[in-house]
Scaffold this active site. Structure first.
Site, PDB file in Angstrom:
ATOM      1  N   PHE A  23       0.865  -1.192   0.000  1.00  7.87           N
ATOM      2  CA  PHE A  23       0.000   0.000   0.000  1.00  7.87           C
ATOM      3  C   PHE A  23       0.900   1.239   0.000  1.00  7.87           C
ATOM      4  CE2 PHE A  23      -3.355   2.831   1.106  1.00  7.87           C
ATOM      5  CZ  PHE A  23      -4.556   2.164   0.898  1.00  7.87           C
ATOM      6  N   PHE A  58      -1.619  -2.875   7.861  1.00  8.15           N
ATOM      7  CA  PHE A  58      -2.355  -3.667   8.853  1.00  8.15           C
ATOM      8  C   PHE A  58      -1.849  -5.105   8.912  1.00  8.15           C
ATOM      9  CE2 PHE A  58      -6.019  -6.019  10.504  1.00  8.15           C
ATOM     10  CZ  PHE A  58      -6.392  -5.222  11.583  1.00  8.15           C
ATOM     11  N   GLU A  59      -1.362  -5.606   7.782  1.00  6.68           N
ATOM     12  CA  GLU A  59      -0.915  -7.003   7.702  1.00  6.68           C
ATOM     13  C   GLU A  59       0.541  -7.190   8.180  1.00  6.68           C
ATOM     14  OE1 GLU A  59      -2.847  -5.632   5.060  1.00  6.68           O
ATOM     15  OE2 GLU A  59      -4.501  -6.691   6.017  1.00  6.68           O
ATOM     16  N   ILE A  83      -0.731   7.046   5.108  1.00 11.12           N
ATOM     17  CA  ILE A  83      -0.951   8.461   4.799  1.00 11.12           C
ATOM     18  C   ILE A  83      -2.389   8.838   5.102  1.00 11.12           C
ATOM     19  CG2 ILE A  83      -0.825  10.243   2.998  1.00 11.12           C
ATOM     20  CD1 ILE A  83       1.192   8.463   1.529  1.00 11.12           C
ATOM     21  N   THR A  87     -10.821  10.335   5.987  1.00 12.03           N
ATOM     22  CA  THR A  87     -11.555   9.668   7.064  1.00 12.03           C
ATOM     23  C   THR A  87     -10.565   9.275   8.175  1.00 12.03           C
ATOM     24  OG1 THR A  87     -11.171   7.430   6.264  1.00 12.03           O
ATOM     25  CG2 THR A  87     -13.025   8.632   5.271  1.00 12.03           C
ATOM     26  N   HIS A  89      -9.716   6.467   9.012  1.00 14.36           N
ATOM     27  CA  HIS A  89      -9.137   5.162   8.696  1.00 14.36           C
ATOM     28  C   HIS A  89      -7.638   5.106   9.024  1.00 14.36           C
ATOM     29  CE1 HIS A  89      -9.331   1.332   6.559  1.00 14.36           C
ATOM     30  NE2 HIS A  89      -8.183   1.633   5.986  1.00 14.36           N
ATOM     31  N   PHE A 114      10.484  -0.715  13.867  1.00 16.99           N
ATOM     32  CA  PHE A 114       9.376   0.094  13.341  1.00 16.99           C
ATOM     33  C   PHE A 114       9.889   1.075  12.284  1.00 16.99           C
ATOM     34  CE2 PHE A 114       6.423   3.730  13.797  1.00 16.99           C
ATOM     35  CZ  PHE A 114       5.209   3.076  13.686  1.00 16.99           C
ATOM     36  N   ARG A 128      10.225  11.648   4.091  1.00 16.07           N
ATOM     37  CA  ARG A 128      10.707  10.551   4.942  1.00 16.07           C
ATOM     38  C   ARG A 128      11.060   9.285   4.168  1.00 16.07           C
ATOM     39  NH1 ARG A 128       8.042  14.149   7.209  1.00 16.07           N
ATOM     40  NH2 ARG A 128       8.182  14.691   9.401  1.00 16.07           N
TER      41      ARG A 128
END
Ligand code: INI
Length: 157
Positions: A23, A58-59, A83, A87, A89, A114, A128
């Site tokens: 993503f 998320f995965e 990003i 919303t 989300h 991380f 970044r």
């Protein structure tokens, strides 16, 4: 005075895994490249680096858990890019990735680093991922190298 444990940027012949999310891959490919560049320029052999790609941030924790749990790696580096949209989300994804990576690291007892860019704007993400603010993938790989060496010196006593 007792000992002071401090890691150098040295993984020796240990294996390292990098998990990246597709993503926002315009950015995550740069983060993955930054991590690979850092490891190789610090002497990690190409055959000692495995990579895994997941659909989204998320995965990442689940794949990181699987890699860490295999026992094959001295560290797992996570790179992703979240990003902000229109919303909330973004906040849910960012929060789960952050908590998940921290939990995997504590549960697996190896450094799970991380290297996730969380950005409010595309400009922040660009900065970044290889521009003004450096490359968070490179930085995460450096952290992994230091933590691997720190863990080895603590274990050696
Ligand atoms: N995943 C990201 O890695 N970055 C994002 O910015 C993002 N946003 O904003 O939606 C994102 N969503 C997908 C998510 O990580 C999962 O892949 C998806 O929900 C399926 O579980």
């Amino acid at each position: 005075m007792g000992k002071t444990f401090e890691g150098k940027f040295n993984a020796g012949d240990r294996k390292i895994a990098i998990v990246g999310s597709r993503f926002n891959d315009f950015f995550t490919r740069e983060l993955m490249d930054g991590a690979l560049d850092c490891l190789q320029r610090h002497g990690v052999q190409e055959e000692n680096i495995d990579t895994a790609w997941v659909p989204g941030g998320f995965e990442i924790p689940m794949a990181a858990k699987r890699l860490a749990g295999s026992g094959r790696y001295a560290a797992v580096i996570c790179v992703g890019c979240i990003i902000q949209g229109d919303t909330p989300h973004f906040h849910y994804v960012a929060s789960e990735v952050t908590k998940g990576i921290a939990q995997v690291s504590l549960d697996s007892n190896i450094p799970v680093v991380f290297g996730i860019v969380t950005a409010e704007t595309l400009d922040q993400a660009i900065e970044r991922s290889g521009a003004k603010a450096g490359n968070k993938g490179f930085d995460a790989a450096l952290t992994a190298l230091e933590m691997i060496d720190l863990c080895a010196s603590i274990d050696a006593g």
